[in-house]
Enzyme design. Sequence first.
Site, PDB file in Angstrom:
ATOM      1  CD  GLU A  63      -1.271   7.313  52.676  1.00 36.74           C
ATOM      2  OE1 GLU A  63      -0.488   7.377  51.722  1.00 36.74           O
ATOM      3  OE2 GLU A  63      -1.553   6.250  53.252  1.00 36.74           O
ATOM      4  CB  SER A  64      -4.131  10.871  58.653  1.00 41.76           C
ATOM      5  OG  SER A  64      -3.645  11.898  57.805  1.00 41.76           O
ATOM      6  CB  CYS A  78      -3.529  13.303  54.292  1.00 40.91           C
ATOM      7  SG  CYS A  78      -2.178  12.192  54.766  1.00 40.91           S
ATOM      8  CB  SER A 238       1.640  10.614  61.568  1.00 40.92           C
ATOM      9  OG  SER A 238       1.200  11.048  60.293  1.00 40.92           O
ATOM     10  CG  HIS A 251      -1.605  13.726  60.752  1.00 34.31           C
ATOM     11  ND1 HIS A 251      -1.084  12.466  60.910  1.00 34.31           N
ATOM     12  CD2 HIS A 251      -2.795  13.729  61.389  1.00 34.31           C
ATOM     13  CE1 HIS A 251      -1.928  11.734  61.619  1.00 34.31           C
ATOM     14  NE2 HIS A 251      -2.966  12.486  61.932  1.00 34.31           N
TER      15      HIS A 251
END
Length: 343
Positions: A63-64, A78, A238, A251
């Site tokens: 997540e990022s 995120c 990403s 992203h």
Amino acid sequence: MAVSGFEGFEKRLELQFSGDDPATGKGLRRLDFLSLEKVLHAVQCTVVSAVGNKYFDSYVLSESSLFVYPTKIIIKTCGTTQLLQSVRPLVDHAITMGLTLCGCRYTRGSFIFPNAQPYPHTSFKDEVIYLEETLPKNLSYKKAKVMNSKSCYKWHVFTAGDEGHMLAMEDAHADDSYTVEICMTELDRVLAKKFFRRFNDGKTGDSAGKEMTDVTGIRDVNRKALICDYAFDPCGYSMNGIDGNRYSTVHVTPEDGFSYASFECVGSVYDDRAEFFKTLQKVVKIFRPAKLSVSTTCAAGHEVWRGVAKAIEPLGMRLRSRAADEFPAAGSVVFQTFAARRK
């Protein structure tokens, strides 16, 4: 139960440290991978790809992104991650290396699915209370504000610093860097489809990511950068770019109905401003969003935001609103929102 999709809007945390590290000069970069993994586990994300150079280490997360400098850490996550859970363990790890937290900056946009967020991200008020209770007492200069716009999207900013960091920020020449955070929603559907993988494509996340980087034009945003990219299955992308001591990151959540993309980069206020505007234009052209916001942060006395609207409006966007404020330990923050002109 309310229908929700993946939350693209990231939470961003930047922690600045002070202290001598005469042994290696590596500071926080001495933090071993297992310790980093434990911190990320608390946040609820993992490392999927990594690269580094002599200045800093870069990690693409599930997540990022995460960037680790000798005296600075930037984490951007995120989804429904609990980013602020990383503050206390990172501060504790830094203490063992002789480093002291001297500055904190937390920023985010408005969540698309706010009701899906876990505590303390349930509201900006909860986030601020959590930070104030968690940060060391020496960070006594604080400010929290929601910067409004004419759209439903707002920019949330919390900063805190100690006396030494505040004195350093008052000297405009002490820090000539700026940070630009671009958030884009309602991406062009045709362009967004480039961030979907073909079913059973037989590729790894790394190889599929490299293909997306080339096909979408992201590689052309900064040809000098070393790119670490990753494509998720069935969709999503990403990328972290490394160019000397500077990073950039992209992203993408391409699903229709809640499509989102972000771009962030750092630079110097003394850079060629024309190159900066070209970069903004390249990014907007890759996604052609219906709505976008641009947040610029730099030391007081510099005006990086000037010219942003002039660069973006020829691409079919219209400036909707602009808000500006000064923050301790961060400087000047300017938040501008744009919307596509109706055809």
